[in-house]
Design a protein around this motif. Structure first.
Motif, PDB file in Angstrom:
ATOM      1  N   ALA A 193       1.078  -1.277   0.012  1.00  0.00           N
ATOM      2  CA  ALA A 193       0.030  -0.091  -0.050  1.00  0.00           C
ATOM      3  C   ALA A 193       0.931   1.117   0.118  1.00  0.00           C
ATOM      4  N   PRO A 194       1.326   1.534  -1.215  1.00  0.00           N
ATOM      5  CA  PRO A 194       2.537   2.855  -1.207  1.00  0.00           C
ATOM      6  C   PRO A 194       1.933   3.960  -1.078  1.00  0.00           C
ATOM      7  N   TYR A 195       0.409   4.291  -1.249  1.00  0.00           N
ATOM      8  CA  TYR A 195      -0.083   5.629  -1.171  1.00  0.00           C
ATOM      9  C   TYR A 195      -1.025   5.766  -0.002  1.00  0.00           C
ATOM     10  N   GLY A 196      -0.568   6.877   0.836  1.00  0.00           N
ATOM     11  CA  GLY A 196      -1.543   7.173   1.892  1.00  0.00           C
ATOM     12  C   GLY A 196      -1.150   6.732   3.186  1.00  0.00           C
ATOM     13  N   VAL A 197      -0.531   5.678   3.376  1.00  0.00           N
ATOM     14  CA  VAL A 197      -0.365   4.766   4.687  1.00  0.00           C
ATOM     15  C   VAL A 197       0.602   5.520   5.181  1.00  0.00           C
ATOM     16  N   GLY A 198       0.631   5.385   6.521  1.00  0.00           N
ATOM     17  CA  GLY A 198       1.440   5.957   7.471  1.00  0.00           C
ATOM     18  C   GLY A 198       1.728   7.364   7.475  1.00  0.00           C
ATOM     19  N   ARG A 199       2.461   8.076   8.232  1.00  0.00           N
ATOM     20  CA  ARG A 199       2.821   9.606   8.112  1.00  0.00           C
ATOM     21  C   ARG A 199       3.750   9.921   7.525  1.00  0.00           C
ATOM     22  N   SER A 200       3.933  10.935   6.815  1.00  0.00           N
ATOM     23  CA  SER A 200       5.059  11.617   5.979  1.00  0.00           C
ATOM     24  C   SER A 200       5.866  12.310   7.106  1.00  0.00           C
ATOM     25  N   SER A 201       7.175  12.475   7.131  1.00  0.00           N
ATOM     26  CA  SER A 201       8.094  13.146   7.852  1.00  0.00           C
ATOM     27  C   SER A 201       7.989  14.683   7.598  1.00  0.00           C
ATOM     28  N   ILE A 202       8.572  15.555   8.644  1.00  0.00           N
ATOM     29  CA  ILE A 202       8.360  16.759   8.505  1.00  0.00           C
ATOM     30  C   ILE A 202       9.276  17.347   7.307  1.00  0.00           C
ATOM     31  N   PHE A 203      10.241  16.652   7.039  1.00  0.00           N
ATOM     32  CA  PHE A 203      10.946  17.238   5.891  1.00  0.00           C
ATOM     33  C   PHE A 203      10.077  17.129   4.450  1.00  0.00           C
ATOM     34  N   LYS A 242       6.882  17.165   4.309  1.00  0.00           N
ATOM     35  CA  LYS A 242       5.834  18.197   4.383  1.00  0.00           C
ATOM     36  C   LYS A 242       6.410  19.687   3.844  1.00  0.00           C
ATOM     37  N   LEU A 243       7.524  19.910   4.401  1.00  0.00           N
ATOM     38  CA  LEU A 243       8.287  21.213   3.981  1.00  0.00           C
ATOM     39  C   LEU A 243       8.493  21.205   2.714  1.00  0.00           C
ATOM     40  N   ALA A 244       9.089  20.319   2.074  1.00  0.00           N
ATOM     41  CA  ALA A 244       9.569  20.074   0.564  1.00  0.00           C
ATOM     42  C   ALA A 244       8.249  20.275  -0.088  1.00  0.00           C
ATOM     43  N   HIS A 245       7.079  19.609   0.435  1.00  0.00           N
ATOM     44  CA  HIS A 245       5.933  19.652  -0.477  1.00  0.00           C
ATOM     45  C   HIS A 245       5.292  21.053  -0.415  1.00  0.00           C
ATOM     46  N   ARG A 246       5.283  21.678   0.512  1.00  0.00           N
ATOM     47  CA  ARG A 246       5.097  23.063   0.621  1.00  0.00           C
ATOM     48  C   ARG A 246       5.802  24.251  -0.296  1.00  0.00           C
ATOM     49  N   LEU A 247       7.117  23.860  -0.147  1.00  0.00           N
ATOM     50  CA  LEU A 247       7.994  24.427  -1.011  1.00  0.00           C
ATOM     51  C   LEU A 247       7.620  24.287  -2.479  1.00  0.00           C
ATOM     52  N   GLU A 248       7.613  23.279  -2.724  1.00  0.00           N
ATOM     53  CA  GLU A 248       7.317  23.007  -4.454  1.00  0.00           C
ATOM     54  C   GLU A 248       5.964  23.538  -4.682  1.00  0.00           C
ATOM     55  N   GLN A 249       4.945  23.414  -3.736  1.00  0.00           N
ATOM     56  CA  GLN A 249       3.722  23.949  -4.194  1.00  0.00           C
ATOM     57  C   GLN A 249       3.574  25.809  -4.204  1.00  0.00           C
ATOM     58  N   ALA A 250       4.554  26.328  -3.247  1.00  0.00           N
ATOM     59  CA  ALA A 250       4.795  27.632  -3.585  1.00  0.00           C
ATOM     60  C   ALA A 250       5.447  28.206  -4.595  1.00  0.00           C
TER      61      ALA A 250
END
Length: 75
Positions: free
Chosen positions: A47-57, A59-67
């Motif tokens: 189950a590669p998608y949506g299982v478990g919590r992602s690390s803070i790094f 999440k930060l990379a995702h926010r920077l990429e979206q911005a």
């Protein structure tokens, strides 16, 4: 001097399932048919998608990429 190019080796991560969807089969078929690419691995994950919590790094990379690259509002 002769330069030879090797095919780009591609590995695909797929969810564990009983069958592939049509779009997945189409992608696999196109990779295998093109001499520029070589499908070298098919990695199956339960189950590669949506299982478990992602690390803070992540999440930060995702926010920077979206911005930086996210959709911009129409002017």
């Amino acid at each position: 001097m002769r330069v030879t190019s090797l095919p780009l080796r591609i590995a695909v991560l797929v969810e564990q399932n009983e069958h592939f969807e049509n779009w997945q089969l189409m992608v696999f078929d196109r990779i295998v048919a093109d001499p520029r690419y070589a499908l070298t691995a098919l990695l199956v994950h339960p189950a590669p998608y949506g299982v478990g919590r992602s690390s803070i790094f992540f999440k930060l990379a995702h926010r920077l990429e979206q911005a930086a690259f996210g959709r911009q509002a129409a002017i």
